[in-house]
Design an enzyme around this catalytic site. Sequence first.
Site, PDB file in Angstrom:
ATOM      1  N   PHE A 194      -4.529  -4.070  -3.308  1.00  0.00           N
ATOM      2  CA  PHE A 194      -5.510  -4.206  -2.238  1.00  0.00           C
ATOM      3  C   PHE A 194      -5.849  -2.885  -1.572  1.00  0.00           C
ATOM      4  CE2 PHE A 194      -1.540  -4.413   0.198  1.00  0.00           C
ATOM      5  CZ  PHE A 194      -1.835  -3.616   1.294  1.00  0.00           C
ATOM      6  N   LYS A 241      -8.193  -7.537 -13.129  1.00  0.00           N
ATOM      7  CA  LYS A 241      -7.756  -8.535 -12.144  1.00  0.00           C
ATOM      8  C   LYS A 241      -7.519  -7.787 -10.841  1.00  0.00           C
ATOM      9  CE  LYS A 241      -4.802 -10.200 -10.045  1.00  0.00           C
ATOM     10  NZ  LYS A 241      -4.706 -10.357  -8.540  1.00  0.00           N
ATOM     11  N   GLU A 257      -6.915 -10.253  -4.792  1.00  0.00           N
ATOM     12  CA  GLU A 257      -7.690 -11.345  -4.214  1.00  0.00           C
ATOM     13  C   GLU A 257      -7.914 -11.167  -2.716  1.00  0.00           C
ATOM     14  OE1 GLU A 257      -3.339 -12.651  -4.258  1.00  0.00           O
ATOM     15  OE2 GLU A 257      -4.718 -11.446  -5.477  1.00  0.00           O
ATOM     16  N   ARG A 258      -7.258 -10.161  -2.105  1.00  0.00           N
ATOM     17  CA  ARG A 258      -7.463  -9.921  -0.678  1.00  0.00           C
ATOM     18  C   ARG A 258      -8.782  -9.207  -0.398  1.00  0.00           C
ATOM     19  NH1 ARG A 258      -1.489  -7.456   0.853  1.00  0.00           N
ATOM     20  NH2 ARG A 258      -0.239  -9.130  -0.059  1.00  0.00           N
ATOM     21  N   SER A 301       3.581  -3.014  -5.894  1.00  0.00           N
ATOM     22  CA  SER A 301       4.948  -2.850  -5.412  1.00  0.00           C
ATOM     23  C   SER A 301       5.924  -2.765  -6.580  1.00  0.00           C
ATOM     24  CB  SER A 301       5.330  -4.014  -4.500  1.00  0.00           C
ATOM     25  OG  SER A 301       5.435  -5.218  -5.251  1.00  0.00           O
ATOM     26  N   CYS A 314       0.308   4.399  -1.299  1.00  0.00           N
ATOM     27  CA  CYS A 314       1.573   4.687  -1.972  1.00  0.00           C
ATOM     28  C   CYS A 314       1.924   6.164  -1.878  1.00  0.00           C
ATOM     29  CB  CYS A 314       1.534   4.237  -3.426  1.00  0.00           C
ATOM     30  SG  CYS A 314       0.446   5.207  -4.472  1.00  0.00           S
ATOM     31  N   GLU A 335       9.882   0.524   1.613  1.00  0.00           N
ATOM     32  CA  GLU A 335       8.491   0.910   1.768  1.00  0.00           C
ATOM     33  C   GLU A 335       7.845   0.004   2.814  1.00  0.00           C
ATOM     34  OE1 GLU A 335       4.748   2.051  -1.110  1.00  0.00           O
ATOM     35  OE2 GLU A 335       5.929   0.299  -1.658  1.00  0.00           O
TER      36      GLU A 335
END
Length: 502
Positions: A152, A176, A179-180, A229, A284, A386
């Site tokens: 996202f 893909k 979806e957020r 993640s 990140c 994190e």
Amino acid sequence: MTPTLPTIGHLIGGQTVPGGSRSADVFNPATGAAEKRVQLADKLTVEAAIANAQAAYPAWRATPPLKRARVMSNLKVLLEQHADELCALVTAEHGKVLADSLGELQRGIENVEYASYATELLKGEHSKNVGPNIDSWSEFQALGVTAGITPFNFPVMVPLWMWPMAVVCGNTFILKPSERDPSSALRVAELALQAGLPPGVLNVVNGDKEAVDTLLTDPRVKAISFVGSTPIAEYIYSTGCSHGKRVQALGGAKNHAVVMPDADIPNAVSALMGAAYGSCGERCMAIPLVVAVGDATADAVVAGLKTEIAKMKVGPGTQASCDMGPLVTKAHFEKVVGYVDQGVKEGATLVVDGRGIQIAGFEGGYYLGPCLFDNVKPGMVTYQEEIFGPVLGVVRVKTLQEAMDMIDAHEYGNGTCIFTRDGEAARYFSDNILVGMVGVNVPLPVPVAYHSFGGWKRSLFGDLHGYGPDAVRFYTKRKTITQRWPSAGVREGAVFSFPSSR
């Protein structure tokens, strides 16, 4: 009566199509209001995308690299022309300020530009007369249907790390996105069709674990790229590899910035502000930890950060005066606030508390002001994990070696940096630190498009880094051809020893 929200579907075979019986709300983080619904692809929908990609592959693989490269050149122009539209989509669904959305888009465009050099990147290697009248050459051939699963936090940039290079190498691709915030990746795919990409070469399916697992297990998908993640990266890597796929999975990070006593403290503080709080810390490559060498250095850094934080303006990303927008979702907001609560319980000193911030007119938004901890220590949850939010911790050490030992002991090895005027210290740090991307007086050492991005340790699963030269290797397989044309009419006897050039 509740108004019907606009529905986001999928892009399969060049057409926007529905798919899946489930859907999810897409929220505007600035207001906390659901503004769209995204359909979540089921197994059949993903399989339809795979089938379209497989059908498009033979013709696309046979398309000359120059023609494939021209599509990327056309796309670059279209992305620049539609920059305002794309940035608005990113900010509306992610929450980052518009200037940050533009920076993300520009970095993505650089990767499209690099992909447009396909004719150079895909040139093979040739050797004449490796043996008597024998020539040998290697070439890079496409894999087939490939896929990417993206996060996202960079809804435009990270997809552009993946699919442009994959398709310019002759593969077809299934994206893909998160979806957020799915709208910007879908819009870029529409622009790719406008740029000349044939239908089916790039397909976009929105979804969750059902969609991901279908991509991981379907034998028609030959390679998968992932950014997200570490726990999910590890799952993607192990599952994909067990199904015979080539997998590249970039995971999490906990990046340390070392500040030496001789550093230019005001400039270091300015750099740390952007690295820690830019994009609300949802990067990140963000800097969530400052390792200050010496108490005097730490005191100066903390004082400088406290002063600069007081000048920051937090609010909706659409307001040009704002430095930092909201976090992406309510759930993530609550998670990050929980990390701040945990840091206080563990004994770290909360110098600046961003909890409880209210933005007039946007009371439902997911706002957390910048937070600053001092006296953070290894072993604390706020040190180890994190956080992915606007939380910066200062760790105090006595020597550079102590700082390096601390960084090397951490499970993540994505990025790090050092602030110093000492060339010897900088060189020693760069040469010996166990981290994949290193900055010297550069807080966010994200490689440019013609280098490759990737960390060490549990920040990367797989041998090849993202984008740049490594992407060419990831999205192709090498074939070596050895050829000999014996002289006509000359009969040669059998040779039973292993062939050599002697």
